[in-house]
Design an enzyme around this catalytic site. Structure first.
Site, PDB file in Angstrom:
ATOM      1  N   ASP A 277      46.462  41.813  39.781  1.00  0.00           N
ATOM      2  CA  ASP A 277      45.397  41.258  40.623  1.00  0.00           C
ATOM      3  C   ASP A 277      45.957  40.953  42.011  1.00  0.00           C
ATOM      4  O   ASP A 277      46.858  40.132  42.161  1.00  0.00           O
ATOM      5  CB  ASP A 277      44.865  39.980  39.969  1.00  0.00           C
ATOM      6  CG  ASP A 277      43.605  39.445  40.643  1.00  0.00           C
ATOM      7  OD1 ASP A 277      43.400  39.710  41.846  1.00  0.00           O
ATOM      8  OD2 ASP A 277      42.829  38.746  39.959  1.00  0.00           O
TER       9      ASP A 277
ATOM     10  N   TRP B 178      39.415  32.517  41.066  1.00  0.00           N
ATOM     11  CA  TRP B 178      39.894  32.280  42.432  1.00  0.00           C
ATOM     12  C   TRP B 178      39.427  30.900  42.855  1.00  0.00           C
ATOM     13  O   TRP B 178      38.249  30.548  42.696  1.00  0.00           O
ATOM     14  CB  TRP B 178      39.317  33.324  43.380  1.00  0.00           C
ATOM     15  CG  TRP B 178      39.862  33.284  44.793  1.00  0.00           C
ATOM     16  CD1 TRP B 178      40.831  34.084  45.315  1.00  0.00           C
ATOM     17  CD2 TRP B 178      39.457  32.409  45.856  1.00  0.00           C
ATOM     18  NE1 TRP B 178      41.061  33.774  46.636  1.00  0.00           N
ATOM     19  CE2 TRP B 178      40.229  32.733  46.999  1.00  0.00           C
ATOM     20  CE3 TRP B 178      38.527  31.369  45.957  1.00  0.00           C
ATOM     21  CZ2 TRP B 178      40.102  32.065  48.218  1.00  0.00           C
ATOM     22  CZ3 TRP B 178      38.395  30.696  47.170  1.00  0.00           C
ATOM     23  CH2 TRP B 178      39.172  31.052  48.287  1.00  0.00           C
TER      24      TRP B 178
ATOM     25  N   HIS C  97      42.052  42.830  39.751  1.00  0.00           N
ATOM     26  CA  HIS C  97      41.116  41.712  39.862  1.00  0.00           C
ATOM     27  C   HIS C  97      39.758  42.050  39.253  1.00  0.00           C
ATOM     28  O   HIS C  97      39.009  41.154  38.875  1.00  0.00           O
ATOM     29  CB  HIS C  97      40.936  41.352  41.345  1.00  0.00           C
ATOM     30  CG  HIS C  97      40.071  40.166  41.593  1.00  0.00           C
ATOM     31  ND1 HIS C  97      40.410  38.896  41.198  1.00  0.00           N
ATOM     32  CD2 HIS C  97      38.848  40.059  42.195  1.00  0.00           C
ATOM     33  CE1 HIS C  97      39.457  38.041  41.550  1.00  0.00           C
ATOM     34  NE2 HIS C  97      38.501  38.723  42.155  1.00  0.00           N
TER      35      HIS C  97
ATOM     36  N   SER D   8      36.168  35.675  39.188  1.00  0.00           N
ATOM     37  CA  SER D   8      36.649  35.448  40.546  1.00  0.00           C
ATOM     38  C   SER D   8      36.214  34.070  41.056  1.00  0.00           C
ATOM     39  O   SER D   8      36.566  33.054  40.452  1.00  0.00           O
ATOM     40  CB  SER D   8      36.161  36.583  41.467  1.00  0.00           C
ATOM     41  OG  SER D   8      36.823  36.539  42.706  1.00  0.00           O
TER      42      SER D   8
END
Length: 300
Positions: free
Chosen positions: A217, A196, A249, A171
């Site tokens: 996700d 991310w 995710h 992430s």
């Protein structure tokens, strides 16, 4: 007088015969030298047996491992964590990998990755971040601080080849691994997991990068994160994109065999320069667990 004459002539003849025999034996020995020895001479970083699908998909690799905790009070630049390392150094030093958890998460959320990767011949540090709310750029700096600690001050620094380092993370930790790759192009590999980041363009990445995303996700949708990240990395940098079928995710927060298999193969190929693992990168994985796979196919 004939007897001494015969004796004097026979000695050079015997000597020549012995030299010829020695040369023949040496030539035969060279021809019989095992290919593994030749590979080891060509690649001093090759570690472990010839890889197989079964080896990569097993819960542990060929190296026994141990671990030790790192207190936040004993380090600077990151929040401590756990080191995992092969217990034997009979094959020499190892490459090292720093891994960051995601936003609000602790290392324990993805800690299965530590011993799994270490058991294939790496020293791994799973970090705790300075704050659970640290953003990707901060996590990238913390990953690099953890690598510096590993190679310069940790008790296992003698087991590590400081020229063979990699980063990974989940992430925002995955986004942080991209940040680290841009900041330190001397890294040998990066493996962002469901990464991310607000920055969608990574044309500055020169580090071989494997991005693994989840089809479903909803936190870092692959259409706005993993896929544009992958597309923006220059093909000259070596890159691959693996999308897991139906994965959310949070796929790295439980044991995930396709993730482990591909991450280890990528690290072995680019951190250890081990071309035996190219068979798992090109053409790459397939099957019901795989939604999509793209790559540049590494050149030896």
């Amino acid at each position: 007088m004939s007897s001494p004459t015969v004796t004097v002539r026979s000695r050079p003849a015997t000597r020549v015969a012995r030299l010829v025999l020695a040369a023949v034996l040496a030539a035969v020995g060279a021809l019989a030298a095992p290919p593994a020895a030749a590979r080891a001479a060509a690649n001093p970083y090759e570690r472990g047996p010839a890889p197989t699908v079964a080896l990569l998909e097993a819960s542990r690799g060929p190296f026994a491992t141990a671990s030790q905790s790192v207190s936040s009070l004993s380090v600077s630049g990151f929040g401590g964590g756990v080191i995992y390392y092969p217990t034997s150094t009979a094959e020499g030093t190892f490459g090292a990998v720093a891994i960051s958890p995601g936003y609000t998460a602790a290392w324990s959320s993805i800690s299965w990755l530590g011993p799994r990767i270490a058991s294939h011949g790496f020293v791994v540090i799973g970090i705790e971040t300075n704050s659970r709310f640290d953003q990707p750029a901060s996590r990238g700096r913390q990953l690099l601080a953890a690598l510096d600690y590993l190679t310069q001050r940790s008790s296992v620094r003698g087991r590590i080849d400081a020229g063979r380092l990699a980063v990974s993370g989940h992430s925002m930790g995955g986004g942080g691994s991209l940040e680290a790759a841009v900041s330190r192009p001397s890294l040998q590999a990066a493996v962002p997991l469901a990464p991310w980041n607000l920055d969608k363009t990574w044309s500055g990445v020169r580090v071989p990068t494997l991005i693994i995303g989840g089809e479903n996700d909803s936190v870092a949708p692959v259409s706005s994160h993993s896929e544009p990240f992958y597309s923006s990395i220059p093909a000259s940098s070596e890159k691959a994109y693996l999308e897991l079928n139906g994965a959310s995710h949070f796929f790295p927060q439980s044991v995930n065999t396709p993730t482990a298999r591909q991450a280890v193969a990528w690290l072995k190929r680019f951190v250890d320069d081990d071309t035996r693992y190219e068979q798992f990168l090109c053409p790459g994985p397939s099957g019901i667990a795989i939604e999509e796979y793209r790559n540049t196919c590494p050149s030896a």
